[in-house]
Write an enzyme that holds these catalytic residues in place. Structure first.
Site, PDB file in Angstrom:
ATOM      1  N   HIS A 116       0.828  -1.224   0.000  1.00  0.00           N
ATOM      2  CA  HIS A 116       0.000   0.000   0.000  1.00  0.00           C
ATOM      3  C   HIS A 116       0.858   1.269   0.000  1.00  0.00           C
ATOM      4  CE1 HIS A 116      -3.282  -2.537   2.173  1.00  0.00           C
ATOM      5  NE2 HIS A 116      -3.196  -2.819   0.890  1.00  0.00           N
ATOM      6  N   PHE A 361      -0.856  -8.336   4.815  1.00  0.00           N
ATOM      7  CA  PHE A 361       0.494  -7.764   4.692  1.00  0.00           C
ATOM      8  C   PHE A 361       0.526  -6.407   3.992  1.00  0.00           C
ATOM      9  CE2 PHE A 361       0.532 -12.433   3.766  1.00  0.00           C
ATOM     10  CZ  PHE A 361       0.724 -12.835   5.072  1.00  0.00           C
ATOM     11  N   CYS A 362      -0.480  -5.566   4.231  1.00  0.00           N
ATOM     12  CA  CYS A 362      -0.517  -4.219   3.611  1.00  0.00           C
ATOM     13  C   CYS A 362      -0.394  -4.306   2.095  1.00  0.00           C
ATOM     14  CB  CYS A 362       0.566  -3.309   4.171  1.00  0.00           C
ATOM     15  SG  CYS A 362       0.420  -3.032   5.920  1.00  0.00           S
ATOM     16  N   ALA A 363      -0.912  -5.388   1.533  1.00  0.00           N
ATOM     17  CA  ALA A 363      -0.925  -5.508   0.072  1.00  0.00           C
ATOM     18  C   ALA A 363      -2.259  -6.181  -0.281  1.00  0.00           C
ATOM     19  CB  ALA A 363       0.260  -6.330  -0.407  1.00  0.00           C
TER      20      ALA A 363
END
Ligand code: PMP
Length: 429
Positions: A116, A361-363
């Site tokens: 992100h 995982f911020c993705a």
């Protein structure tokens, strides 16, 4: 590889627990040597650039030396590049986004595998176009080429991760740089994952494979939190106002005018994190001295062992490639059938003292893609997450290897995962 780092933790009740850190893609622990050298500097730090006393001079020298260590670490040009100290990769990318002058039709090309932090800052400023990943989650270079060509007229920047924090895939930065430059666009590399594990060379400025901008964080490369760096051409940062301004960013201020300082000071507002920068420089020097080839070979061996062990476990889904290779970091995402990713991660920590990460995982878009969620499912879970109901949201478990891990850590992780797979009900919460 013979690096030591703390392998035991003292709990509030006084008992001592051994643990294994296999969550290095999130943050690494400081190597003893980095901690020790940083601690030596702690007794002497002072404000930089603005004092004439001995402490200030010493700190200024150490701070500037850290920039040089980071230049050397990634093969940047001390003459043509500047290294701006920031908090972390996220801040570095936001800074770059704030420092471009944007036109309404500007396009930034990223990929579907971005964290992100290399996606959202661009969405605020430009039209973001994403190059596709293939079925296994690897970047589709042909699609990137098509998109770059299609948007060449308005293309402001290509911003791509050096390596994925979900699948560990390493992108072909040389080919990507060539592509971007063929169409006149600069390239930013999000090197948060790549920098601690592979040699990076930014290449000379006039080389078609030059990496124009690069960002990475200290806390993922065996230094403490709170310091990251954005490296890019001095010329770029020489013009325009800084995004944050105040002390340290100026040459002169009158009642109604400002003359900004040259880079990097112009973009380092306020008293900087001198200790963090010095620690990051030390970590870079330790990694360079060890040799990134050695680091890569060691982690590669552990990754092969881990994947061989995981491939043998039934009812375990591996995301991305199930095999090691030169274009893959020691990052492995998986799920165990019948066991929620959160329960699996908690059980690994609670039962075996093994730290891993779970979730998206911020993705999120990349993980949705790898999990093959339908648009309806994505909308459904997004709504639940928005309501704070995160526990039911699909995700994965992620193991990520660091240079201090050893074969014993990997064997223990495989054994613990086997146990979870055999008794999922027992560990489900
Ligand atoms: N990019 C990638 C690929 C990452 O893995 C991370 C951290 N997980 C970031 C950017 C952001 O790094 P930081 O949290 O240090 O800003």
């Amino acid at each position: 590889m013979n690096f030591s780092y703390p392998r035991q933790i003292r709990l509030p009740d006084g008992s001592v627990m051994p643990f294994i850190n296999l969550d290095n893609a999130a943050s690494t622990q400081p190597l003893d040597i980095v901690a020790q050298k940083t601690a030596e500097f702690l007794s002497y730090y002072s404000s930089v650039h603005r004092g004439s006393g001995y402490l200030s001079e010493l700190s200024t020298r150490a701070f500037e030396e850290a920039r040089q260590q980071l230049f050397a670490f990634v093969g940047a040009s001390p003459e043509l590049d500047t290294a701006i100290f920031v908090k972390n990769t996220t801040e570095a990318i936001n800074k770059l986004a704030n420092r471009f002058e944007w036109l309404p039709d500007d396009v930034v090309i990223i990929s579907e595998m971005e964290h992100h932090s290399n996606d959202l800052p661009w969405r605020k400023k430009a039209r973001v176009v994403k190059a596709r990943v293939d079925i296994s989650g690897a970047l589709d270079l042909d699609d990137l080429r098509v998109k770059i060509r299609e948007h060449a007229a308005n293309l402001k920047l290509v911003a791509i991760t050096g390596a994925s924090n979900v699948t560990g895939y390493i992108n072909d930065l040389r080919a990507i740089a060539r592509l971007a430059h063929t169409y006149g666009a600069p390239l930013l590399v999000d090197a948060a994952q790549l920098a601690p594990h592979r040699r990076i060379h930014m290449m000379p400025h006039d080389h078609p494979e030059h990496l124009d901008f690069i960002a990475f964080s200290g806390h993922k490369m065996y230094a403490p939190f709170g310091c990251g760096v954005l490296i890019g051409p001095k010329e770029f940062f020489q013009t325009g106002a800084p995004d944050y301004c105040g002390g340290g960013t100026v040459r002169s201020v009158t009642k109604d005018s400002v003359i900004w300082a040259p880079p990097p000071e112009r973009d380092e507002a306020g008293s900087p994190n001198v200790v963090g920068a010095v620690a990051m420089g030390i970590a870079a020097a330790v990694l360079s001295k060890t040799g990134m080839r050695q680091v890569a070979l060691h982690e590669q061996r552990l990754l092969e062992k881990l994947l061989a062990g995981l491939r043998r476990i039934p009812n375990l889904t591996l995301y991305g490639s199930a095999f090691a290779g030169p274009n893959r970091l020691g990052v492995v995402a998986f799920n165990i059938q019948g066991l929620h990713h959160l329960s699996a991660a908690r059980a690994l920590a609670g039962e075996a003292g093994i730290s891993v990460r779970n979730g998206c995982f911020c993705a999120h878009p990349y993980v949705h893609r790898l999990l093959d969620l339908s648009p309806e499912e994505i909308a459904h879970y997004s709504k639940l997450a928005g309501q704070g109901n995160l526990a039911v949201v699909p995700g994965m478990v992620r193991i990520s290897i660091g240079l201090y891990n050893n074969e014993n850590d990997i064997e223990k992780a495989i054994a613990a995962i086997e146990e979870l797979e055999q008794n999922p009900r027992h560990y489900a919460q």
